[in-house]
Structure formats: structure tokens, C-alpha cells
Design an enzyme around this catalytic site. Structure first.
Site, PDB file in Angstrom:
ATOM      1  CD  GLU A 290       1.024  27.811  11.437  1.00 47.76           C
ATOM      2  OE1 GLU A 290       2.128  27.228  11.475  1.00 47.76           O
ATOM      3  OE2 GLU A 290       0.440  28.191  12.445  1.00 47.76           O
ATOM      4  NE  ARG A 293      10.872  27.390   2.479  1.00 46.36           N
ATOM      5  CZ  ARG A 293      11.954  27.847   3.088  1.00 46.36           C
ATOM      6  NH1 ARG A 293      12.879  28.454   2.386  1.00 46.36           N
ATOM      7  NH2 ARG A 293      12.137  27.672   4.387  1.00 46.36           N
ATOM      8  CB  CYS A 361      33.786  43.299   5.594  1.00 46.53           C
ATOM      9  SG  CYS A 361      34.375  44.656   4.622  1.00 46.53           S
ATOM     10  CE1 TYR A 390      10.813  32.479   6.953  1.00 43.38           C
ATOM     11  CE2 TYR A 390      10.718  31.130   4.970  1.00 43.38           C
ATOM     12  CZ  TYR A 390      10.221  31.475   6.210  1.00 43.38           C
ATOM     13  OH  TYR A 390       9.129  30.809   6.710  1.00 43.38           O
TER      14      TYR A 390
HETATM   15  C1  PLP Z   1       5.300  27.342  13.103  1.00 36.19           C
HETATM   16  C2  PLP Z   1       5.650  27.654  11.701  1.00 36.19           C
HETATM   17  N1  PLP Z   1       4.659  27.734  10.801  1.00 36.19           N
HETATM   18  C3  PLP Z   1       4.915  28.034   9.505  1.00 36.19           C
HETATM   19  C4  PLP Z   1       6.211  28.262   9.069  1.00 36.19           C
HETATM   20  C5  PLP Z   1       6.415  28.602   7.624  1.00 36.19           C
HETATM   21  O1  PLP Z   1       7.257  27.707   7.008  1.00 36.19           O
HETATM   22  P1  PLP Z   1       7.481  27.803   5.431  1.00 36.19           P
HETATM   23  O2  PLP Z   1       7.874  29.208   5.144  1.00 36.19           O
HETATM   24  O3  PLP Z   1       8.601  26.851   5.167  1.00 36.19           O
HETATM   25  O4  PLP Z   1       6.194  27.433   4.789  1.00 36.19           O
HETATM   26  C6  PLP Z   1       7.272  28.169   9.977  1.00 36.19           C
HETATM   27  C7  PLP Z   1       8.650  28.394   9.527  1.00 36.19           C
HETATM   28  O5  PLP Z   1       9.595  28.437  10.239  1.00 36.19           O
HETATM   29  C8  PLP Z   1       6.983  27.860  11.334  1.00 36.19           C
HETATM   30  O6  PLP Z   1       7.946  27.764  12.238  1.00 36.19           O
END
Ligand code: PLP
Length: 439
Positions: A290, A293, A361, A390
Site C-alpha cells: 500500500e 507517499r 497566526c 499529505y
Molecule cells: C495502513 C496504511 N497503509 C499504507 C499507508 C501509506 O503509507 P505511506 O504513505 O508512508 O506509503 C499508511 C500510512 O499511514 C497506513 O497507515
């Protein structure tokens, strides 16, 4: 100077992304403006997917849409043939609006509501990643009401936490997510899930952290998970169809970051899973990952207009931009670091070191400390790199600052994919006092 993806300096000395002059974009769409390099997103997506294909391993690469969720982004993910991870009704709604195939959607979250689970079942999404006992019984009840067998993964916490180059082995992981693999919770959860006719237990999920630059954490997590699978094979005859090792693959925000390639992560994961499977004598499961980022982070650049300046003699030069923690809360939240250039004068010599302040602020609203820049003046454009993950997804309306627009660029063309919020948008949900309405 480090340029990501298709970014380069054009003949005018301006930053160009996807073949489009960033200064033109700033003038056309206003600032702050998020610009995404679509070719780079495609390249990142393909690197993960093709490594699995090259090794003949069945896999799903699910984009973690929390990193950046909009209809256009979800459509791009669909074009690239990835799956999608959502963590809320809102992200699920966005995916459905974008026409994403429900069977390739995975639903995460540590506190999914009745309504969210109901929505997931109604739309027959691919899989629900069950996080806790409350959800297990709620989902069982809902599945019975719908007369369906729901495909689930159980999220487990393997007692490994990985960040950048460090990983920590924790006996009892102190985390709000998942069933603990070490204290009996996961055993109880799988027993319950397997005993229920409402579930098809596809396998297990874990996510060990973020911005990870090495493979040890993933390998250790896989080992721990397969050790448990070995126990459950003996005890319940359980053999997983899927092992999901989450996201967290690191990217280069600054020169201090030195990420490894997607193929290196994937190959190490495949090697370890193959080894474990051979030891247990079970068929190779599908491997799911998954990345969030690592698909969109370095593809995003934020353009700001520079405004005021304040000198604290012998201490610091503050240079303020027209956004800040409202469009990028990561520096305030995690002390995240970024690099930046003047987009309209990229080749000018650096003359000073300044600190980039936001306009909110809040003294903590600082985007970058100690950035070498040419002498920046009001009206210059600052391009902050690597804001694609993000950034927009955590944007907010603090100080009633409208959220910026988002533009996709590719092959010399720009497309607006999220409009800039207006002041009218900001008060759209406000309800005036009754007394004022009746007057
Ligand atoms: C369960 C799960 N999968 C995937 C991600 C994606 O993480 P990244 O954006 O660091 O690849 C996160 C990020 O918080 C997550 O909590």
C-alpha cells in the site's frame, strides 16, 4: 539543486514541470498552487507493479489514497491498474465518484462506523481490513443483514516499528491499530473470524511505519507474520490467500534522504515471502502493498508567492509566503523538512539564508528553516518540492484561508483537477443565527 521527475529549468530560467512553465501556472491559477507531475506518478506506480510482474508474483499494489485523494487522482490510479486503499467514507465516496472498480478497493481504519461499513457492503468493495473486535462483530452483524460473505484481512501489529533507517522491535506494540500478534489478540481474532460464516478470511495485513529507507523492517514483519501463520495452519488449517505488508516506502524530501528503489523493496519482500512459504510448505499467497507517499510525494510541488519579510538582526531573515500550515501542516506536525527554489529565478546565485514563514497566526507556522536563496522579493514565486503526499490531503481552513487549487501537468499540458476554494465556499456550511435570518 535536485529536480524530481520531469522538473527542469527552461530557457527563461523558470522552473518547468511536465513541460509547463510553473510561473505561467502560478499566474493563471493563482498561488498557493499544488502542481503534480503526472508522468512521475505513473513511473512510480509502474515501478512497483512491474517488479511483481517481472517475478511472476501475484500482487495488488494499492495506492493509499490518504496521501492525496481527489477524483482525478483516483482516476489516474485506475488508469495505471492499481488497487486503492481508503480509510473513511469520504475516501470511499471519492473513489466511487471517480468510477473506481469497487472490487479493487480495500477499506482500512481503526474506527469504521456502522454507516461506513454499510456503504462498503452496499458497494461490494473488494476487501475490508478488520482492525479490532468491535469491528469484527459489527461487520459480522452487517454481513448477516446483507446476506453476504465479506472478504476480510485481519490487521495485526507485529511489534515492529520502522522509520527511516531505524526499526524498533517492541514486545507489546503500543499502537491504536490492529490485533497484537504477541499477546493473544490476533489468535482470538482469527479464531472468531474463521468460525464465522459471514467472513472469507483472505489473510493478514500489517503496516510498520512511514518514510522507511531499508528493507529489514518489512522482512522482519513478514517473518513474524509467517511464524503466526505456521501456528494457525497447525491449529485451524488456515492458509492465507493474501499477505499485505502495508506502505511506508521512503522518498527524497531533502539531500539528507537517500531512498532505495521500489524494485529493491519489492524484491526483498518477495524473497522473504518465498522463503517463508517454502518452509511452511504452503502455496505462495498474493502479496499486497500500500504505497502512498512513494507514489505521489515527489510528484507534487507547491508554488507560493512571496510577500513580507522580517529581519531579526544577527539572528534570522523571515520571508513570508501566501500559504503555510493551512496547505502543508507537516513541518508544524512532524518537523518535516523540504527544499525549495525561486521558481521565476531558478538559476540566480544564492545570496542569503532565509527562513520561510507561513501566513497563519501561529509562531510554529514555519515551512522551511535556513533555506539558501537568491535575494527574494515580494512577487517572487517560491517552489517547495516534494509536497505531493499529505499536503493537500491534510490541508485545512485555519484562519479561514481557502484551500489552494491543484493542477496536473503532463506532456506540456496542464489540467485543473481541484478548484481553489472561494470565500463563499468557506461560509457555505455556516448557518446564520435565526434572529438575523428573520429580520
Ligand atoms: C495502513 C496504511 N497503509 C499504507 C499507508 C501509506 O503509507 P505511506 O504513505 O508512508 O506509503 C499508511 C500510512 O499511514 C497506513 O497507515
Amino acid at each position: 539543486m535536485y529536480f524530481h521527475g520531469t522538473s527542469r529549468v527552461n530557457e527563461k530560467g523558470h522552473l518547468e514541470i511536465g513541460g509547463v512553465d510553473v510561473v505561467d501556472l502560478a499566474q493563471e491559477y493563482g498561488t498557493p498552487l499544488y502542481i503534480y507531475d503526472v508522468a512521475l506518478i505513473r513511473e512510480r506506480a509502474r515501478a512497483f507493479k512491474q517488479t511483481f510482474e517481472k517475478h511472476g508474483v501475484k500482487a495488488q499494489v494499492a495506492y493509499a489514497s490518504k496521501a492525496f485523494s481527489t477524483v482525478a487522482m483516483v482516476q489516474l490510479v485506475e488508469e495505471e491498474g492499481l488497487s486503492l486503499d481508503v480509510v473513511s467514507g469520504g475516501e470511499l465516496y471519492t473513489a466511487l465518484k471517480a468510477g473506481f472498480p469497487p472490487e479493487r478497493i480495500h477499506f482500512h481504519g481503526n474506527n469504521k462506523s456502522y454507516e461506513e461499513l454499510e456503504m462498503a457492503l452496499q458497494h461490494e468493495i473488494g476487501c475490508i481490513v478488520v482492525d479490532n473486535f468491535y469491528e469484527l462483530s459489527l461487520l459480522e452483524q452487517l454481513s448477516k443483514q446483507h446476506g453476504v460473505t465479506t472478504s476480510v484481512l485481519l490487521r495485526v501489529t507485529p511489534g515492529i516499528e520502522a522509520h527511516t533507517h531505524d526499526y524498533i522491535l517492541t514486545g507489546q506494540e503500543d499502537s491504536k491499530f490492529g490485533f497484537d500478534l504477541n499477546n493473544g489478540q490476533a489468535d482470538e481474532a482469527i479464531e472468531k473470524a474463521l468460525a464465522s460464516s459471514s467472513f472469507k478470511v483472505l489473510g493478514l495485513h500489517c503496516h510498520i511505519g512511514s518514510q522507511i529507507f531499508e528493507t529489514t523492517g518489512f522482512v522482519l514483519a513478514a517473518r513474524k507474520i509467517f511464524k503466526k501463520i505456521g501456528d494457525w495452519k497447525e491449529k485451524f488449517g488456515f492458509v492465507p490467500e493474501v499477505v499485505n505488508l502495508g506502505g511506508g516506502f521512503g522518498i527524497r524530501y531533502t539531500s539528507e534522504d537517500d531512498p532505495i528503489s521500489a524494485s529493491m523493496y519489492v524484491e526483498q519482500i518477495i524473497d522473504e515471502v518465498k522463503k517463508q512459504v517454502a518452509e511452511l510448505g504452503i502455496p505462495m499467497p498474493e502479496i499486497w502493498i500500500e504505497p502512498g507517499r512513494s507514489l505521489v510525494g515527489d510528484a507534487g510541488t507547491t508554488i507560493y508567492s512571496i510577500g513580507s519579510r522580517k529581519e531579526v538582526p544577527n539572528v534570522r531573515q523571515y520571508v513570508a509566503v501566501d500559504g503555510g500550515m493551512s496547505d502543508n501542516i507537516r513541518p508544524a506536525l512532524y518537523e518535516a523538512k523540504y527544499e525549495a527554489v525561486l521558481a521565476n529565478r531558478v538559476l540566480d546565485e544564492n545570496e542569503e539564508v532565509v527562513s520561510i514563514a507561513g501566513k497563519c497566526c501561529e509562531s510554529g507556522d514555519m515551512l522551511i528553516w535556513d533555506l539558501p536563496l537568491p535575494k527574494a522579493q515580494a512577487g517572487d514565486y517560491l517552489a517547495v518540492f516534494c509536497t505531493g503526499a499529505y499536503g493537500y490531503s491534510m490541508a485545512n481552513n485555519y484562519n479561514r484561508i481557502p484551500r489552494p487549487a491543484v493542477v496536473f501537468v503532463e506532456n506540456g499540458e496542464a489540467q485543473l483537477v481541484v478548484k481553489r476554494e472561494t470565500y463563499e465556499d468557506l461560509v457555505r456550511l455556516d448557518v446564520p443565527l435565526k434572529a438575523k435570518v428573520n429580520k
